[in-house]
Design a protein around this motif. Structure first.
Motif, mmCIF file in Angstrom:
data_model
loop_
_atom_site.group_PDB
_atom_site.id
_atom_site.type_symbol
_atom_site.label_atom_id
_atom_site.label_comp_id
_atom_site.label_asym_id
_atom_site.label_seq_id
_atom_site.Cartn_x
_atom_site.Cartn_y
_atom_site.Cartn_z
ATOM 1 N N ARG A 83 32.591 39.249 37.866
ATOM 2 C CA ARG A 83 33.155 38.882 36.566
ATOM 3 C C ARG A 83 34.427 38.092 36.799
ATOM 4 O O ARG A 83 35.039 38.168 37.852
ATOM 5 C CB ARG A 83 33.398 40.096 35.693
ATOM 6 C CG ARG A 83 34.377 41.098 36.253
ATOM 7 C CD ARG A 83 34.721 42.206 35.280
ATOM 8 N NE ARG A 83 33.665 43.178 35.127
ATOM 9 C CZ ARG A 83 33.817 44.473 34.987
ATOM 10 N NH1 ARG A 83 35.012 44.989 34.969
ATOM 11 N NH2 ARG A 83 32.803 45.272 34.846
ATOM 12 N N GLN A 84 34.825 37.358 35.786
ATOM 13 C CA GLN A 84 36.013 36.519 35.907
ATOM 14 C C GLN A 84 37.260 37.314 35.562
ATOM 15 O O GLN A 84 37.256 38.128 34.631
ATOM 16 C CB GLN A 84 35.892 35.309 34.982
ATOM 17 C CG GLN A 84 36.962 34.263 35.221
ATOM 18 C CD GLN A 84 36.674 32.968 34.492
ATOM 19 O OE1 GLN A 84 35.716 32.871 33.743
ATOM 20 N NE2 GLN A 84 37.507 31.975 34.724
ATOM 21 N N GLY A 88 40.191 34.323 39.390
ATOM 22 C CA GLY A 88 38.899 33.752 39.751
ATOM 23 C C GLY A 88 37.791 34.720 39.399
ATOM 24 O O GLY A 88 37.764 35.268 38.305
ATOM 25 N N PHE A 89 36.904 34.955 40.336
ATOM 26 C CA PHE A 89 35.789 35.865 40.123
ATOM 27 C C PHE A 89 35.894 37.034 41.105
ATOM 28 O O PHE A 89 36.313 36.854 42.239
ATOM 29 C CB PHE A 89 34.447 35.153 40.323
ATOM 30 C CG PHE A 89 34.190 34.103 39.282
ATOM 31 C CD1 PHE A 89 33.560 34.434 38.091
ATOM 32 C CD2 PHE A 89 34.600 32.797 39.482
ATOM 33 C CE1 PHE A 89 33.340 33.474 37.122
ATOM 34 C CE2 PHE A 89 34.385 31.829 38.516
ATOM 35 C CZ PHE A 89 33.757 32.173 37.336
#
Length: 144
Positions: A83-84, A88-89
Motif C-alpha cells: 500500500r502507499q 512510497g509503497f
C-alpha cells in the motif's frame, strides 16, 4: 531607530509531557512519538490466576491479523499487501510465537484490539497442582 528584541524560550517539554495521551473526540490517543519509541513492543504479564500479552500491531487492521494456538504455542500473524504511504509503497508481515505457560488453557484465550492498535490476548491461569508423592513398597520376590 528602534530595535526589536525577540525572546526565544529554550525550555523543552519533558518526555512525560510529550508521551502523555491526549483526548481526541472522546478517545485517548497515544502521541506519534510514543508509537515511534515503542514500535513493535510486546509485553507479557503473568499474574496469579491470569496470563496476558500485549502487542503493538498499529500498522495492521483487525482483518489482517490471525491469532491461533497449536498445542501450548500461541502464534500471532499479521500481513498486509503493498500500500502507499508518505514515502512510497510498503508491505509488511510478521509472525510472533509465544509459549503458553503451564496452567493456561489455549481454548480459553480471549483477544481484543484497542482503537490505537494494541492487541491484547489473555487467559485465566490455574495454579499448577503441587506434585503428588507416592511411596511404593518394594516386594521381595521369592527365590525359586
Amino acid at each position: 531607530m528602534s530595535s526589536t528584541h525577540l525572546v526565544v524560550s529554550t525550555t523543552r517539554p519533558s518526555e512525560k509531557d510529550l508521551l502523555a495521551p491526549t483526548l481526541y473526540h472522546g478517545y485517548y490517543v497515544r502521541p506519534r512519538i510514543n508509537k515511534q519509541l515503542e514500535r513493535g513492543f510486546s509485553q507479557i504479564d503473568e499474574e496469579p490466576g491470569k496470563w496476558s500479552v500485549q502487542l503493538d500491531v498499529c500498522q495492521f487492521t483487525p482483518d489482517e491479523l490471525t491469532v491461533r494456538t497449536v498445542d501450548n504455542l500461541l502464534e500471532v500473524n499479521a500481513s498486509h499487501a503493498q500500500r502507499q504511504d508518505a514515502h512510497g509503497f510498503v508491505s509488511r508481515s510478521f509472525t510472533r510465537t509465544y509459549v503458553l505457560p503451564a496452567g493456561v488453557d489455549p481454548l480459553l484465550l480471549s483477544t481484543n484490539i484497542t482503537h490505537d492498535g494494541i492487541l491484547s490476548i489473555s487467559a485465566p491461569r490455574s495454579t499448577p497442582d503441587s506434585p503428588v508423592t507416592h511411596i511404593h513398597t518394594i516386594n521381595k520376590s521369592p527365590r525359586s
